[in-house]
Scaffold this motif. Structure first.
Motif, PDB file in Angstrom:
ATOM      1  N   GLN A 110      94.258  -8.095   5.348  1.00 13.67           N
ATOM      2  CA  GLN A 110      94.544  -7.695   6.715  1.00 13.67           C
ATOM      3  C   GLN A 110      95.886  -6.978   6.789  1.00 13.67           C
ATOM      4  O   GLN A 110      96.811  -7.302   6.044  1.00 13.67           O
ATOM      5  CB  GLN A 110      94.593  -8.920   7.644  1.00 13.67           C
ATOM      6  N   CYS A 111      95.996  -6.038   7.717  1.00 16.18           N
ATOM      7  CA  CYS A 111      97.261  -5.359   8.005  1.00 16.18           C
ATOM      8  C   CYS A 111      97.779  -5.878   9.351  1.00 16.18           C
ATOM      9  O   CYS A 111      97.058  -5.834  10.342  1.00 16.18           O
ATOM     10  CB  CYS A 111      97.071  -3.850   8.065  1.00 16.18           C
ATOM     11  N   TRP A 112      99.001  -6.370   9.339  1.00 13.38           N
ATOM     12  CA  TRP A 112      99.617  -6.914  10.543  1.00 13.38           C
ATOM     13  C   TRP A 112     100.772  -6.019  10.964  1.00 13.38           C
ATOM     14  O   TRP A 112     101.597  -5.630  10.131  1.00 13.38           O
ATOM     15  CB  TRP A 112     100.147  -8.326  10.296  1.00 13.38           C
ATOM     16  N   THR A 113     100.851  -5.704  12.248  1.00 13.02           N
ATOM     17  CA  THR A 113     101.969  -4.945  12.808  1.00 13.02           C
ATOM     18  C   THR A 113     102.527  -5.720  13.987  1.00 13.02           C
ATOM     19  O   THR A 113     101.797  -6.067  14.915  1.00 13.02           O
ATOM     20  CB  THR A 113     101.533  -3.545  13.270  1.00 13.02           C
ATOM     21  N   ARG A 114     103.824  -5.997  13.933  1.00 13.63           N
ATOM     22  CA  ARG A 114     104.507  -6.706  15.020  1.00 13.63           C
ATOM     23  C   ARG A 114     105.518  -5.757  15.646  1.00 13.63           C
ATOM     24  O   ARG A 114     106.301  -5.132  14.930  1.00 13.63           O
ATOM     25  CB  ARG A 114     105.201  -7.959  14.491  1.00 13.63           C
ATOM     26  N   ILE A 115     105.493  -5.664  16.948  1.00 10.60           N
ATOM     27  CA  ILE A 115     106.405  -4.772  17.665  1.00 10.60           C
ATOM     28  C   ILE A 115     107.236  -5.609  18.629  1.00 10.60           C
ATOM     29  O   ILE A 115     106.682  -6.319  19.476  1.00 10.60           O
ATOM     30  CB  ILE A 115     105.639  -3.672  18.422  1.00 10.60           C
ATOM     31  N   TYR A 116     108.553  -5.523  18.481  1.00 17.57           N
ATOM     32  CA  TYR A 116     109.475  -6.258  19.342  1.00 17.57           C
ATOM     33  C   TYR A 116     110.269  -5.263  20.179  1.00 17.57           C
ATOM     34  O   TYR A 116     110.909  -4.359  19.642  1.00 17.57           O
ATOM     35  CB  TYR A 116     110.435  -7.103  18.512  1.00 17.57           C
ATOM     36  N   GLY A 117     110.213  -5.441  21.487  1.00 21.83           N
ATOM     37  CA  GLY A 117     110.960  -4.559  22.371  1.00 21.83           C
ATOM     38  C   GLY A 117     112.451  -4.850  22.343  1.00 21.83           C
ATOM     39  O   GLY A 117     112.889  -5.928  21.911  1.00 21.83           O
ATOM     40  N   ARG A 118     113.219  -3.886  22.801  1.00 26.30           N
ATOM     41  CA  ARG A 118     114.669  -4.034  22.914  1.00 26.30           C
ATOM     42  C   ARG A 118     115.107  -3.494  24.274  1.00 26.30           C
ATOM     43  O   ARG A 118     114.480  -2.588  24.828  1.00 26.30           O
ATOM     44  CB  ARG A 118     115.391  -3.247  21.816  1.00 26.30           C
ATOM     45  N   ARG A 119     116.185  -4.035  24.781  1.00 30.45           N
ATOM     46  CA  ARG A 119     116.716  -3.517  26.037  1.00 30.45           C
ATOM     47  C   ARG A 119     117.417  -2.184  25.838  1.00 30.45           C
ATOM     48  O   ARG A 119     117.557  -1.393  26.760  1.00 30.45           O
ATOM     49  CB  ARG A 119     117.666  -4.535  26.664  1.00 30.45           C
ATOM     50  N   GLN A 124     111.383  -2.440  17.584  1.00 34.36           N
ATOM     51  CA  GLN A 124     111.289  -2.641  16.145  1.00 34.36           C
ATOM     52  C   GLN A 124     109.842  -2.892  15.760  1.00 34.36           C
ATOM     53  O   GLN A 124     109.162  -3.717  16.379  1.00 34.36           O
ATOM     54  CB  GLN A 124     112.136  -3.828  15.699  1.00 34.36           C
ATOM     55  N   ALA A 125     109.357  -2.181  14.757  1.00 32.65           N
ATOM     56  CA  ALA A 125     107.997  -2.376  14.243  1.00 32.65           C
ATOM     57  C   ALA A 125     108.084  -2.980  12.848  1.00 32.65           C
ATOM     58  O   ALA A 125     108.772  -2.451  11.967  1.00 32.65           O
ATOM     59  CB  ALA A 125     107.241  -1.053  14.202  1.00 32.65           C
ATOM     60  N   ILE A 126     107.400  -4.094  12.647  1.00 34.22           N
ATOM     61  CA  ILE A 126     107.374  -4.789  11.362  1.00 34.22           C
ATOM     62  C   ILE A 126     105.953  -4.709  10.821  1.00 34.22           C
ATOM     63  O   ILE A 126     105.004  -5.125  11.494  1.00 34.22           O
ATOM     64  CB  ILE A 126     107.809  -6.251  11.502  1.00 34.22           C
ATOM     65  N   HIS A 127     105.809  -4.180   9.620  1.00 33.85           N
ATOM     66  CA  HIS A 127     104.495  -4.047   8.994  1.00 33.85           C
ATOM     67  C   HIS A 127     104.409  -4.974   7.781  1.00 33.85           C
ATOM     68  O   HIS A 127     105.356  -5.088   7.001  1.00 33.85           O
ATOM     69  CB  HIS A 127     104.260  -2.602   8.543  1.00 33.85           C
ATOM     70  N   SER A 128     103.274  -5.619   7.632  1.00 30.77           N
ATOM     71  CA  SER A 128     103.027  -6.437   6.453  1.00 30.77           C
ATOM     72  C   SER A 128     101.524  -6.481   6.202  1.00 30.77           C
ATOM     73  O   SER A 128     100.726  -6.133   7.077  1.00 30.77           O
ATOM     74  CB  SER A 128     103.586  -7.856   6.619  1.00 30.77           C
TER      75      SER A 128
END
Length: 229
Positions: A110-119, A124-128
């Motif tokens: 599986q490919c996981w992408t996590r996106i965290y917003g910032r003010r 930030q996009a984290i791929h694993s």
């Protein structure tokens, strides 16, 4: 008239097209074991028994509600940027977050992408990539050959992804990092909260330096999306 006729034909074709049933996924269930799997809440079992195949993507949306990081954790986070920044760079709470999961046909993982917003600034996009391989049966690849061998555990009705060891893969050679070089024990927990919501908890603890990173996000599943037109 022509446009309406084409639209009508497309609508008829879409209505007549058979819908394929969700593709079951037994990979996580096998790793956990039947005795522990049946103790998980039904919603957790459903999330980890659904495979995003055929170009589909599983989407989770939510926000970060807790975020702490020690001084040593900050230095580790910066150093980890060399391998793709797999740790959250910010410690803001109340910011939006999103997770997407797709299948990786090349590896069967599986490919996981996590996106965290910032003010301020870009999110930030984290791929694993999670692969069902290695001595523990599950590995997470971060970047530049670095990865984590994971062990799945069930405790108090929650599903936990615990780090067993870290490794570096160079071509066909897999090198296990010694404990003194490892960044610490990592646990990622999936805790069901009911009403379609769950908590995603990231905790990184070093045996000498203590708690390095702690983050909690509250998510809910979004409607599944297929291939873009």
């Amino acid at each position: 008239m022509i446009a309406r006729g084409v639209a009508a034909k497309v609508g008829i074709a879409a209505a007549a097209a058979p819908t394929s049933p969700p593709l079951g996924d037994l990979r996580f269930r096998r790793l956990v074991g039947e005795a522990d799997w049946v103790t998980l809440p039904e919603a957790v079992r459903a999330r980890f028994a659904h495979r995003a195949a055929g170009g589909h993507v599983i989407l989770y949306a939510g926000e970060i509600v807790e975020a702490q990081r020690s001084r040593c954790g900050w230095w580790l986070t910066q150093a980890a940027r060399l391998v793709g920044a797999p740790l959250p760079l910010g410690c803001e709470i109340g910011v939006p977050a999103a997770v997407s999961v797709t299948e990786d046909p090349a590896t069967g993982g599986q490919c996981w992408t996590r996106i965290y917003g910032r003010r301020r600034g870009f999110p930030q996009a984290i791929h694993s990539a999670k692969r069902f391989a290695g001595p523990t049966g599950l590995e997470e690849y971060l970047g530049l050959g670095f990865g984590i061998a994971l062990v799945l555990r069930v405790e108090a009705g929650a599903l936990h992804f615990d780090s067993d060891h870290y490794f570096l893969r160079i071509g066909s050679v897999r090198l296990r990092l010694p404990h003194w070089l490892a960044p610490g024990r990592m646990r990622v927990s999936h805790v069901d909260l009911g009403d379609g919501q769950f908590a995603f908890i990231l905790a990184l603890h070093h045996p000498w330096l203590g708690a390095l990173v702690h983050q909690v996000g509250i998510f809910h599943e979004r409607p599944e999306r297929g291939d873009a037109p």
